[in-house]
Motif scaffolding. Sequence first.
Motif, mmCIF file in Angstrom:
data_model
loop_
_atom_site.group_PDB
_atom_site.id
_atom_site.type_symbol
_atom_site.label_atom_id
_atom_site.label_comp_id
_atom_site.label_asym_id
_atom_site.label_seq_id
_atom_site.Cartn_x
_atom_site.Cartn_y
_atom_site.Cartn_z
ATOM 1 N N VAL A 19 0.841 -1.208 0.000
ATOM 2 C CA VAL A 19 0.000 0.000 0.000
ATOM 3 C C VAL A 19 0.870 1.251 0.000
ATOM 4 O O VAL A 19 0.644 2.184 -0.781
ATOM 5 C CB VAL A 19 -0.968 -0.011 1.212
ATOM 6 N N ILE A 20 1.878 1.276 0.865
ATOM 7 C CA ILE A 20 2.767 2.446 0.944
ATOM 8 C C ILE A 20 3.476 2.663 -0.379
ATOM 9 O O ILE A 20 3.521 3.786 -0.912
ATOM 10 C CB ILE A 20 3.793 2.267 2.089
ATOM 11 N N GLN A 21 4.031 1.589 -0.945
ATOM 12 C CA GLN A 21 4.795 1.721 -2.184
ATOM 13 C C GLN A 21 3.896 2.142 -3.348
ATOM 14 O O GLN A 21 4.296 2.959 -4.181
ATOM 15 C CB GLN A 21 5.512 0.414 -2.508
ATOM 16 N N THR A 22 2.679 1.617 -3.399
ATOM 17 C CA THR A 22 1.746 1.984 -4.462
ATOM 18 C C THR A 22 1.437 3.482 -4.421
ATOM 19 O O THR A 22 1.463 4.164 -5.453
ATOM 20 C CB THR A 22 0.431 1.173 -4.344
ATOM 21 N N HIS A 23 1.159 4.002 -3.225
ATOM 22 C CA HIS A 23 0.882 5.441 -3.082
ATOM 23 C C HIS A 23 2.125 6.270 -3.397
ATOM 24 O O HIS A 23 2.034 7.326 -4.029
ATOM 25 C CB HIS A 23 0.375 5.753 -1.675
ATOM 26 N N ALA A 24 3.282 5.783 -2.956
ATOM 27 C CA ALA A 24 4.525 6.523 -3.214
ATOM 28 C C ALA A 24 4.784 6.658 -4.707
ATOM 29 O O ALA A 24 5.041 7.763 -5.209
ATOM 30 C CB ALA A 24 5.704 5.817 -2.541
ATOM 31 N N VAL A 25 4.701 5.550 -5.432
ATOM 32 C CA VAL A 25 4.965 5.587 -6.872
ATOM 33 C C VAL A 25 3.952 6.486 -7.575
ATOM 34 O O VAL A 25 4.306 7.282 -8.448
ATOM 35 C CB VAL A 25 4.979 4.163 -7.463
ATOM 36 N N ARG A 26 2.675 6.392 -7.174
ATOM 37 C CA ARG A 26 1.642 7.252 -7.774
ATOM 38 C C ARG A 26 1.971 8.724 -7.560
ATOM 39 O O ARG A 26 1.915 9.534 -8.499
ATOM 40 C CB ARG A 26 0.271 6.926 -7.172
ATOM 41 N N LEU A 27 2.338 9.083 -6.331
ATOM 42 C CA LEU A 27 2.660 10.485 -6.034
ATOM 43 C C LEU A 27 3.921 10.943 -6.770
ATOM 44 O O LEU A 27 3.980 12.074 -7.262
ATOM 45 C CB LEU A 27 2.835 10.683 -4.526
ATOM 46 N N PHE A 28 4.915 10.074 -6.841
ATOM 47 C CA PHE A 28 6.142 10.438 -7.555
ATOM 48 C C PHE A 28 5.852 10.703 -9.029
ATOM 49 O O PHE A 28 6.423 11.601 -9.635
ATOM 50 C CB PHE A 28 7.196 9.329 -7.424
ATOM 51 N N VAL A 29 4.960 9.900 -9.610
ATOM 52 C CA VAL A 29 4.591 10.091 -11.016
ATOM 53 C C VAL A 29 3.810 11.396 -11.180
ATOM 54 O O VAL A 29 4.059 12.174 -12.104
ATOM 55 C CB VAL A 29 3.778 8.888 -11.540
ATOM 56 N N GLU A 30 2.883 11.653 -10.266
ATOM 57 C CA GLU A 30 2.025 12.841 -10.376
ATOM 58 C C GLU A 30 2.769 14.145 -10.055
ATOM 59 O O GLU A 30 2.612 15.145 -10.750
ATOM 60 C CB GLU A 30 0.825 12.717 -9.422
ATOM 61 N N GLY A 32 6.261 14.378 -9.204
ATOM 62 C CA GLY A 32 7.711 14.333 -9.353
ATOM 63 C C GLY A 32 8.343 13.769 -8.098
ATOM 64 O O GLY A 32 7.804 13.929 -6.991
ATOM 65 N N TYR A 33 9.477 13.121 -8.279
ATOM 66 C CA TYR A 33 10.157 12.487 -7.142
ATOM 67 C C TYR A 33 10.599 13.531 -6.126
ATOM 68 O O TYR A 33 10.358 13.386 -4.923
ATOM 69 C CB TYR A 33 11.358 11.692 -7.658
ATOM 70 N N ASP A 34 11.229 14.596 -6.608
ATOM 71 C CA ASP A 34 11.724 15.630 -5.693
ATOM 72 C C ASP A 34 10.595 16.452 -5.085
ATOM 73 O O ASP A 34 10.765 17.048 -4.023
ATOM 74 C CB ASP A 34 12.713 16.547 -6.418
ATOM 75 N N LEU A 109 6.193 -0.681 -14.749
ATOM 76 C CA LEU A 109 6.583 0.312 -15.756
ATOM 77 C C LEU A 109 6.802 1.679 -15.114
ATOM 78 O O LEU A 109 7.794 2.358 -15.404
ATOM 79 C CB LEU A 109 5.511 0.397 -16.844
ATOM 80 N N ALA A 110 5.907 2.085 -14.223
ATOM 81 C CA ALA A 110 6.052 3.379 -13.537
ATOM 82 C C ALA A 110 7.329 3.412 -12.705
ATOM 83 O O ALA A 110 8.067 4.408 -12.701
ATOM 84 C CB ALA A 110 4.830 3.635 -12.652
ATOM 85 N N ARG A 111 7.619 2.311 -12.018
ATOM 86 C CA ARG A 111 8.842 2.237 -11.207
ATOM 87 C C ARG A 111 10.086 2.341 -12.094
ATOM 88 O O ARG A 111 11.033 3.067 -11.780
ATOM 89 C CB ARG A 111 8.878 0.936 -10.404
ATOM 90 N N LEU A 112 10.085 1.623 -13.210
ATOM 91 C CA LEU A 112 11.241 1.660 -14.110
ATOM 92 C C LEU A 112 11.462 3.058 -14.677
ATOM 93 O O LEU A 112 12.598 3.528 -14.771
ATOM 94 C CB LEU A 112 11.055 0.660 -15.251
ATOM 95 N N THR A 118 15.275 9.633 -12.699
ATOM 96 C CA THR A 118 15.683 10.284 -11.449
ATOM 97 C C THR A 118 17.129 9.909 -11.122
ATOM 98 O O THR A 118 17.412 8.739 -10.845
ATOM 99 C CB THR A 118 14.754 9.852 -10.292
ATOM 100 N N PRO A 119 18.043 10.895 -11.143
ATOM 101 C CA PRO A 119 19.472 10.585 -10.920
ATOM 102 C C PRO A 119 19.746 9.802 -9.636
ATOM 103 O O PRO A 119 20.508 8.838 -9.652
ATOM 104 C CB PRO A 119 20.135 11.965 -10.882
ATOM 105 N N ALA A 120 19.119 10.179 -8.527
ATOM 106 C CA ALA A 120 19.371 9.478 -7.255
ATOM 107 C C ALA A 120 18.933 8.022 -7.342
ATOM 108 O O ALA A 120 19.577 7.134 -6.780
ATOM 109 C CB ALA A 120 18.628 10.178 -6.113
ATOM 110 N N LEU A 121 17.855 7.771 -8.076
ATOM 111 C CA LEU A 121 17.359 6.400 -8.215
ATOM 112 C C LEU A 121 18.230 5.592 -9.162
ATOM 113 O O LEU A 121 18.423 4.394 -8.956
ATOM 114 C CB LEU A 121 15.911 6.403 -8.704
ATOM 115 N N ARG A 122 18.759 6.251 -10.195
ATOM 116 C CA ARG A 122 19.650 5.547 -11.130
ATOM 117 C C ARG A 122 20.864 5.007 -10.390
ATOM 118 O O ARG A 122 21.278 3.865 -10.586
ATOM 119 C CB ARG A 122 20.107 6.480 -12.256
#
Length: 200
Positions: A19-30, A32-34, A109-112, A118-122
């Motif tokens: 649940v946490i990861q799903t919301h996190a990825v959604r918010l990062f997509v909407e 931005g990560y930063d 796909l969203a995670r990839l 995102t440089p920090a994620l790369r």
Amino acid sequence: MDGRPSTLREQRRAETQRVIQTHAVRLFVERGYDGTTVNDVAEAAGVSPMTVYRHFPTKEDLVLVDQNGPLVADRVAATPAGQPLVHRIGGALVESARALTAGDDRFLLARLRLMISTPALRARHLDNHHVLQQAIVDGLGDEAADPDTAFRAAVAASACLAAMHTALVRWATEDGRGDLPDLISEAFAAAFGDAAPRPR
């Protein structure tokens, strides 16, 4: 009976993590990560920031953490010892990709895409490849007790992971078109030629 509470606890933990990861990825997509904080993720998931950190010690982990390492290691361990290492490892990676993309693969796909953009994620994604490489070697168990065998296994795993990474990047940049396991198999064929692992 003793195993039931532990299993139930693990299931709850896995569900909370999902649940946490799903919301996190959604918010990062909407946003931005930063532009998204851990507090934002906690609020969206309906948990405290401390709960988020308990499951994901760093913000990067919210995107990068998955259960793929143990899955690949188990599949490598289940392969016949007589096969070439590249076949065993490559086959396990393709099978794991098939399991990860079964059903809805939009989350993967969203995670990839986040990892690529995102440089920090790369940077952390490369660290994860090292961890996965070690998990693969560890999955060989006693077979890799010999330093020379462990070295060869690490080389084979590294080569397979590099080819797979190239396939993942292509799949993500092409909006998930095509079958990811097939694309990974194509990458292995390009890298290893006749020695490439063949899909089962």
